[in-house]
Design an enzyme around this catalytic site. Sequence first.
Site, PDB file in Angstrom:
ATOM      1  CB  SER A 112       4.154 -12.597  22.977  1.00 23.81           C
ATOM      2  OG  SER A 112       2.812 -12.572  22.630  1.00 23.81           O
TER       3      SER A 112
ATOM      4  CG  ASP B 108      -0.673 -13.939  23.880  1.00 22.72           C
ATOM      5  OD1 ASP B 108      -1.123 -13.667  25.010  1.00 22.72           O
ATOM      6  OD2 ASP B 108       0.108 -13.182  23.274  1.00 22.72           O
TER       7      ASP B 108
ATOM      8  CG  ASP C 118       2.578 -11.944  26.477  1.00 22.94           C
ATOM      9  OD1 ASP C 118       1.775 -12.406  25.648  1.00 22.94           O
ATOM     10  OD2 ASP C 118       3.104 -10.814  26.351  1.00 22.94           O
TER      11      ASP C 118
ATOM     12  CD  GLU D  83      -2.863  -5.233  16.429  1.00 24.98           C
ATOM     13  OE1 GLU D  83      -2.249  -4.787  15.449  1.00 24.98           O
ATOM     14  OE2 GLU D  83      -2.314  -5.924  17.306  1.00 24.98           O
TER      15      GLU D  83
ATOM     16  N   PRO E 235       4.598  -4.345   4.272  1.00 23.42           N
ATOM     17  CG  PRO E 235       6.255  -2.761   4.714  1.00 23.42           C
ATOM     18  CD  PRO E 235       4.869  -2.894   4.171  1.00 23.42           C
ATOM     19  CB  SER E 236       6.017  -8.609   8.117  1.00 16.48           C
ATOM     20  OG  SER E 236       6.327  -8.918   9.452  1.00 16.48           O
TER      21      SER E 236
ATOM     22  CB  THR F  72       7.158  -9.388  13.545  1.00 11.60           C
ATOM     23  OG1 THR F  72       6.227 -10.070  12.702  1.00 11.60           O
ATOM     24  CG2 THR F  72       6.434  -8.386  14.407  1.00 11.60           C
TER      25      THR F  72
ATOM     26  NE  ARG G  40       2.654 -10.278   8.620  1.00 13.21           N
ATOM     27  CZ  ARG G  40       3.342 -11.380   8.914  1.00 13.21           C
ATOM     28  NH1 ARG G  40       3.189 -12.470   8.181  1.00 13.21           N
ATOM     29  NH2 ARG G  40       4.203 -11.414   9.909  1.00 13.21           N
TER      30      ARG G  40
HETATM   31  C1  16G Z   1       3.454  -7.076  16.796  1.00 14.08           C
HETATM   32  C2  16G Z   1       2.453  -6.122  17.379  1.00 14.08           C
HETATM   33  C3  16G Z   1       1.041  -6.531  17.029  1.00 14.08           C
HETATM   34  C4  16G Z   1       0.897  -6.683  15.530  1.00 14.08           C
HETATM   35  C5  16G Z   1       1.968  -7.597  14.969  1.00 14.08           C
HETATM   36  C6  16G Z   1       1.964  -7.539  13.458  1.00 14.08           C
HETATM   37  C7  16G Z   1       2.650  -4.953  19.502  1.00 14.08           C
HETATM   38  C8  16G Z   1       2.816  -5.083  20.979  1.00 14.08           C
HETATM   39  N1  16G Z   1       2.568  -6.081  18.830  1.00 14.08           N
HETATM   40  O1  16G Z   1       3.351  -8.340  17.381  1.00 14.08           O
HETATM   41  O2  16G Z   1       0.191  -5.522  17.484  1.00 14.08           O
HETATM   42  O3  16G Z   1      -0.362  -7.193  15.200  1.00 14.08           O
HETATM   43  O4  16G Z   1       3.237  -7.150  15.403  1.00 14.08           O
HETATM   44  O5  16G Z   1       3.009  -8.300  12.921  1.00 14.08           O
HETATM   45  O6  16G Z   1       2.602  -3.863  18.962  1.00 14.08           O
HETATM   46  P1  16G Z   1       3.514  -8.099  11.439  1.00 14.08           P
HETATM   47  O7  16G Z   1       4.030  -6.697  11.285  1.00 14.08           O
HETATM   48  O8  16G Z   1       4.567  -9.129  11.245  1.00 14.08           O
HETATM   49  O9  16G Z   1       2.345  -8.339  10.526  1.00 14.08           O
HETATM   50 MG    MG Z   2       1.235 -11.555  23.747  1.00 12.43          MG
END
Ligand code: 16G
Ligand code: MG
Length: 551
Positions: free
Chosen positions: A69, A285, A287, A379, A505-506, A508, A513
């Site tokens: 992505s 973005d 993708d 979102e 909590p994030s 990713t 946050r």
């Molecule tokens: C991922 C999610 C996106 C979300 C982001 C939040 C999918 C396909 N993608 O990229 O929707 O906004 O995580 O990130 O579900 P964070 O948890 O680090 O704040």
């Molecule tokens: Mg994407």
Amino acid sequence: MSSQLDVKEISRLSELHPKPSHLRYQYGTSGFRTLGTVLDSVLFRVGILASLRSKKLDGKTIGVMVTASHNPEEDNGVKLVDPRGEMLEASWEIHASVLANASTTSDLIEAIETLVRIAKIDLSKPARVVYGRDTRPSGPFLVASLRDGLAAIKAEPRDAGVVTTPILHYLVRAINTKGTKDAYGDDSEDGYFDKLSGAFKKLVAGKPTPPPLIVDCANGVGAGSISKISPRLDGQLKLLPQNTATSTPGALNNACGADYVKTTQKLPPSLANHLKANQRGCSFDGDADRLMYFYIDERNQFRMLDGDKIAALVAGFIVDLVKNAGLESELKVGIVQTAYANGSSTKYLAERLPVRCVPTGVKHLHHAAERFDIGVYFEANGHGTVLFSSGTQETLASHEPTTPAQSTALNHLSNLTQLINQTVGDALSDMLLVEVVLAHRSYSGFEWDSLYVDLPNRLVKVVVEDRHAFQTEDAERQLVSPKGLQGKIDDLVRRYDGGRSFVRPSGTEDVVRVYAEAAIKSQADELAFRVAGLVYDEAGGDPSARPKEFL
Ligand code: 16G
Ligand code: MG
């Protein structure tokens, strides 16, 4: 078809794709995602998993998308797509992680056998998998690993080539519904472009042609989509693609694209000489499943139109169409957001239709939107779409309009079901949708932007020892752990005019946050930093390392 696993062949192929012993992988909200160089074994095993998922679902085609992505070019990743074009069912995410982390070939075989047993997979069923990749340089190598995984289970592969994530989702649904009454479209890239462009042209017929639209393709796979759709629009919308250097090393998502625009709230520098005052542009973005709009106002200021603004524009339009079609009492239109939605957008929307708030992540939004007859979800970061339930599609097909105005509105709604990619957020389809609404409303970027005024807001990251100590409820708007912290946040928030703040909590990144908004910018910043200070102190951060802006 054999009802046994070919253990010898799986083992032979697995030895070609050994798992690095020091790494642990997790199938998270966006599938597996990390450096492309360490994903070989993961792709092999995803090939196996996708094949088994297909067998479990009676030979329905499963999708595999190789992409990272908006992440940097050296990253890559992989996601599975379920038969209706939706994201992989959550209960299988754990199976994905288990297979990916089996240390050795024999552990992998054992993990596969366990999965077959607990998921009651009938191995005599066929397996079919369609896969695609974005433009990343590591893509071809990772696809080769994936193909070995498919071969290990003797799945029937279909190569969709270099495609956007939403095209892959479209293909999965089109393949699985082919020849049924729910046929989603021709199962080819051409089918996708024809479907979108055909619906677009019907929806804007007779409307004035808007000024040419600049499209920032993030130097990614969306560039190909723009060149394929453009000739099909018959001049009814002129697209000016920028950042289309898909083969220039290091260019992907670099200082451009939807994520750059949202996180920096700036125009990509590469567009500075292209966008004129009062002209619109948008960014995909890497993708092409996220979209940000923007324009330059009369004072030469950059103005961003994010996912919340798209939601407000689109939901308002659909609500009016439903009313004009005489279907107000039959079709319930609703909108789904997350806690990150700007408070002003929520207020604007709540005056017009039911609003649901769900935890961050596309799957939560998608599932909540399915509960409405027409569910709009976005979102703030620009990922979103509109879902029309099957009952709604039947209503639209069978409703007898009693006036010409009703008939027109009904037609528009039917065409929208064709224009919108209902499987997943789709930058191209969403872009065309925005242009349709602007054409119908006779709005410029300025008028769209004026639907509501964003509350100033601030997002801050706090690095903590254990982000899992932070647990939330009420769609991430309330902290339940650490105990007592929410009360302190509430006390702070009360002191700010229009104040709102939440902590999560994030999913990713290894951070917590903090989001805050308030009536004026300096207050939003101050509130965010003060809440960040509370989080830092609560998490036992080293006082000498406390960031000084955490007041
Ligand atoms: C991922 C999610 C996106 C979300 C982001 C939040 C999918 C396909 N993608 O990229 O929707 O906004 O995580 O990130 O579900 P964070 O948890 O680090 O704040
Ligand atoms: Mg994407």
